[in-house]
Design a protein around this motif. Structure first.
Motif, PDB file in Angstrom:
ATOM      1  N   SER A   1       0.822  -1.222   0.000  1.00 48.77           N
ATOM      2  CA  SER A   1       0.000   0.000   0.000  1.00 48.77           C
ATOM      3  C   SER A   1       0.848   1.260   0.000  1.00 48.77           C
ATOM      4  CB  SER A   1      -0.956   0.008   1.196  1.00 48.77           C
ATOM      5  OG  SER A   1      -0.221  -0.062   2.397  1.00 48.77           O
ATOM      6  N   ASN A   2       2.151   1.137   0.178  1.00 48.93           N
ATOM      7  CA  ASN A   2       3.022   2.305   0.092  1.00 48.93           C
ATOM      8  C   ASN A   2       4.140   2.020  -0.897  1.00 48.93           C
ATOM      9  OD1 ASN A   2       4.407   0.411   1.527  1.00 48.93           O
ATOM     10  ND2 ASN A   2       5.090   1.769   3.134  1.00 48.93           N
ATOM     11  N   GLY A   3       4.582   3.001  -1.603  1.00 49.15           N
ATOM     12  CA  GLY A   3       5.737   2.861  -2.467  1.00 49.15           C
ATOM     13  C   GLY A   3       5.446   2.556  -3.927  1.00 49.15           C
ATOM     14  N   GLY A   4       4.346   1.904  -4.245  1.00 50.88           N
ATOM     15  CA  GLY A   4       3.981   1.649  -5.632  1.00 50.88           C
ATOM     16  C   GLY A   4       4.731   0.540  -6.333  1.00 50.88           C
ATOM     17  N   VAL A   5       5.517  -0.263  -5.607  1.00 51.28           N
ATOM     18  CA  VAL A   5       6.245  -1.365  -6.233  1.00 51.28           C
ATOM     19  C   VAL A   5       5.276  -2.506  -6.520  1.00 51.28           C
ATOM     20  CG1 VAL A   5       8.045  -3.106  -5.853  1.00 51.28           C
ATOM     21  CG2 VAL A   5       8.393  -0.766  -5.091  1.00 51.28           C
ATOM     22  N   VAL A   6       5.374  -3.082  -7.705  1.00 57.88           N
ATOM     23  CA  VAL A   6       4.578  -4.256  -8.044  1.00 57.88           C
ATOM     24  C   VAL A   6       5.515  -5.449  -8.042  1.00 57.88           C
ATOM     25  CG1 VAL A   6       3.127  -5.361  -9.791  1.00 57.88           C
ATOM     26  CG2 VAL A   6       3.005  -2.882  -9.465  1.00 57.88           C
ATOM     27  N   ALA A   7       5.304  -6.359  -7.114  1.00 62.55           N
ATOM     28  CA  ALA A   7       6.145  -7.559  -7.032  1.00 62.55           C
ATOM     29  C   ALA A   7       5.875  -8.449  -8.233  1.00 62.55           C
ATOM     30  CB  ALA A   7       5.853  -8.313  -5.734  1.00 62.55           C
TER      31      ALA A   7
END
Length: 171
Positions: free
Chosen positions: A46-52
């Protein structure tokens, strides 16, 4: 065992592979599994915008540890921030379970959710789960709504449009 993500986000796949190799495969039932029983991944924090790269995690998991039927760990995907924003193909990802809330990006009513479980894990006669998952709809006690405070009334509430003696006001 918790595996920390690198500062830039994502999953360190070589480290995951090494940990899974050390864990080893042990054949067929829950009693024969290695130390790593489950791999849990937040698809989009929900924070940072990284998509694993959930599919890459699934590929490494199955290559180095196998499926749960082969003694490998379960793969659980937290898809709360991704379902409704991204295409989430549980088969391509290779997860055993995926969970998401309806309220976030699906805009469903509060309290709704979804749980995907791979069919082989819930099939009759499967020894992978001790008993079928059961949702208890009666255990929660529903409370009446809490009255809302008016915003910007100058009464010093936590939210204030200014002009009164509250937060953000001068007086």
């Amino acid at each position: 065992l918790t595996m920390r993500s690198p500062r830039e986000g994502g999953v360190p796949l070589p480290l995951l592979a090494r940990l899974l190799q050390r864990n080893g495969k042990s054949g067929g039932s829950l009693g024969g599994r290695g130390r790593i029983r489950a791999v849990c991944l937040t698809h989009v924090p929900s924070n940072g915008g990284v998509v694993a790269d959930a599919a890459a995690v699934g590929e490494v998991l199955r290559r180095y540890a196998g499926t749960p039927e082969e003694g490998g760990p379960l793969y659980l995907l937290d898809a709360c921030q991704s379902v409704g924003q991204l295409a989430v193909d549980v088969r391509a990802i290779g997860c055993d379970f995926a969970a998401a809330t309806g309220r976030k990006w699906l805009r469903a009513p509060r309290g709704t959710a979804l749980l995907y479980a791979r069919a082989a894990l819930t099939a009759a006669g499967s020894d992978l789960l001790a008993e079928p998952p059961i949702l208890d709809h009666a255990a929660a006690e529903w409370l009446p709504p809490v009255p809302r405070l008016p915003l910007g009334d100058g009464g010093g509430g936590a939210l204030n449009s200014g002009g009164g003696g509250g937060a953000g006001g001068e007086g």
